[in-house]
Write an enzyme that holds these catalytic residues in place. Structure first.
Site, PDB file in Angstrom:
ATOM      1  CB  SER A 189      -0.922  -0.032   0.950  1.00  0.00           C
ATOM      2  OG  SER A 189      -0.255   0.139   2.296  1.00  0.00           O
ATOM      3  CE  LYS A 190      -3.294   3.047  -0.252  1.00  0.00           C
ATOM      4  NZ  LYS A 190      -3.921   2.154   0.461  1.00  0.00           N
ATOM      5  NE  ARG A 191       1.693  -0.245   6.097  1.00  0.00           N
ATOM      6  CZ  ARG A 191       1.563  -1.000   6.766  1.00  0.00           C
ATOM      7  NH1 ARG A 191       2.444  -1.266   7.550  1.00  0.00           N
ATOM      8  NH2 ARG A 191       0.995  -1.793   6.523  1.00  0.00           N
TER       9      ARG A 191
END
Length: 480
Positions: free
Chosen positions: A250-252
């Site tokens: 994901s984005k993280r």
RNA sequence: GCCCCCAUCGUCCAGCGGUCCAGGACUCCGCUCUUUCAAGGCGGCAACAGGGGUUCGAAUCCCCUUGGGGGCACCA
């Protein structure tokens, strides 16, 4: 076989979704079926045209062509769920008429509150089913009176919903663990579960190939299909892509949008190849496999169950391998816009020729298309010395004499070509008794500004005699 | 809390009861080639999560434990 990729345009095309699309595409192309691209945009508030465009651009860039769907059309209308709300309402109403669905008068805020309470008490957070017991005539009356209501599916209880997933084999869910989920919101819009299930049936989808995150929603989709009296498609749940820390990518974990990789200088074939290896293997020892081979060898039966960690390092290695395998002309051509963007001006004809001449040598040492411009910048712009390189190379006692010798030797070269340049410089090394390293590195720094560059003789050839001599002169003066 | 999924080198895969003191690729480390940097060649480090079964024989089958992941919205 008819398979579909049905993204929601509520975000950019994610690298994980790209893999899902790829597996759909590989399976369909292998089977000679139809690949359909649908826009699951029931969430009108979060869906945007920009995201929709990004997704289609990404698919096209990867070369995942579709036979039916958004922008290409087909026998089933628009392929955008936002255009088909009437159809979903029709199904929802017929399910209600049959008693398979029922109106729910609970308010969203009440539901939130009850869910929170249930969580706190360690109970399942799903809907408690309280409106299910309302007499159907009474419910109809309240709806007719204009009371706001959503429609929920009456999950059969007791009972179990079973299906055979291609990668997970036999699956069974106790219906007690499935709450009466909303199929039509109180504003009349369909939920994902309804719209997706209806479309899969209406479009004659035979294989639903999607992420494992939807595995526990599958019984809901099967229940809807049953309510419609239709047969469910075959389900194939792909394990998810993980970040380096083992959680869902994901984005993280950084920018996971496909276009980020495209902008970073990855080539589509390498991305396709790498992604195909995540959860599948062509067998054999070689990880580099052509698109055609992948299509020929792909089988859903060989798809792995376990989640795969996405490794950008291996992707980079593979990208380098693909770049090296490009034909030199194609490589040079794909470089032009990148170099021009770097220089912020178009290349002149002679400059393009120099670039093309040097391209094959740059090609060998490139992992990402974007790292080329800095490597060839010395050919065009004003020279900028890299301090570290200068300090390392130009402060040796040999630097001055090497530059002096090079200036003399290069002035006498008759035919300005890499082999002739090499011959002249090697003779110079011999007469000055300099090692190649000691004698050539100063020239490299003088001419390219850095101790790391494409091969020297070809670089000199590309730069031209006049420029080369000028740079050697300037560097000599700078040494003092 | 409940439901579900998963488990071979750090990572991606091969292995589908004996040919496995486990093979390939990426990464990393040597050596080599070499005008730099790469690429290439050669070599090395590195794994069957643990415990019970089943079997003549288990990385491969079954169970448990542990660990990881996903889901449980009027989001998709």
């Amino acid at each position: 076989m008819r398979a579909r990729f049905a993204p929601s345009p509520t975000g950019f095309l994610h690298i994980g979704n790209a893999r899902t699309a790829l597996f759909n595409w590989l399976a369909v192309r292998n089977a000679g079926g139809e690949f359909i691209v649908r826009s699951d945009d029931t969430d009108t508030a979060r869906s945007t045209a920009e995201f929709a465009q990004d997704i289609l651009d990404g698919l096209r860039w990867l070369g995942l062509d579709w036979d039916e769907g958004v922008e290409v059309g087909g026998p089933h209308g628009s392929y955008r769920q936002s255009d088909r709300f009437d159809r979903y309402r029709e199904v929802a109403e017929s399910l209600t008429a049959a008693g398979t669905a029922y109106p729910c008068f609970c308010k969203a805020e009440e539901l939130d509150e009850r869910r929170k309470k249930a969580r706190d008490e360690g109970k399942p957070p799903g809907y408690d089913g309280r409106c299910r017991t309302i007499d159907s005539d009474e419910a109809a009356t309240r709806v007719a009176a204009g009371e706001s209501a959503s429609l929920r599916l009456a999950v059969p209880r007791p009972g179990a919903t079973t299906f055979r997933d291609v990668v997970r084999e036999d699956m069974s869910f106790d219906n007690e663990t499935i709450d009466d989920f909303v199929i039509l919101r109180s504003d009349g819009s369909p939920t994902y579960h309804l719209a997706s299930s209806v479309d899969d049936i209406d479009y004659g989808i035979t294989h639903v190939i999607r992420g494992e995150d939807l595995l526990s929603s599958t019984p809901k989709h099967i229940l809807i299909a049953q309510g419609m009296g239709a047969e469910s498609p075959t389900y194939v749940h792909l394990s998810l892509l993980m970040g380096p820390d083992g959680s869902k990518l994901s984005k993280r974990h950084g920018d996971t949008s496909l276009h980020a990789y495209r902008n970073a200088g990855f080539v589509a074939d390498a991305v396709v190849n790498y992604l195909s290896l995540l959860g599948w293997s062509p067998g054999g020892d070689d990880d580099i496999i052509s698109r055609d081979d992948a299509v020929a060898r792909f089988s859903l039966d060989d798809v792995l169950k376990n989640p795969a960690v996405f490794d950008p390092q291996k992707l980079e290695w593979m990208n380098g391998a693909y770049i090296r395998a490009m034909d030199p002309e194609g490589f040079a051509a794909s470089l032009q816009p990148l170099v021009e963007a770097d220089l912020e001006r178009p290349l002149e004809v002679a400059e393009m020729a120099a670039l093309t001449q040097l391209a094959p040598l740059v090609q060998e040492r490139t992992k990402l298309l974007t790292e080329v411009a800095p490597q060839v910048r010395f050919l065009f712009g004003d020279l900028v010395y890299d301090d570290k390189s200068w300090n390392k190379v130009m402060t040796t006692p040999e630097a001055r004499s090497a530059l002096g010798g090079a200036a003399a030797a290069l002035s006498d070269v008759e035919d300005w070509s890499a082999p002739a340049i090499e011959e002249a410089l090697r003779a110079m090394l011999g007469s000055l008794e300099l090692s190649a390293r000691k004698g050539l590195q100063p020239i490299r720094v003088a001419v390219t500004g850095s101790s790391v560059s494409p091969p020297l003789f070809e670089s000199l050839e590309g730069l031209g005699r006049e420029q080369s001599l000028e740079r050697i002169r300037v560097a000599s003066e700078r040494i003092g």
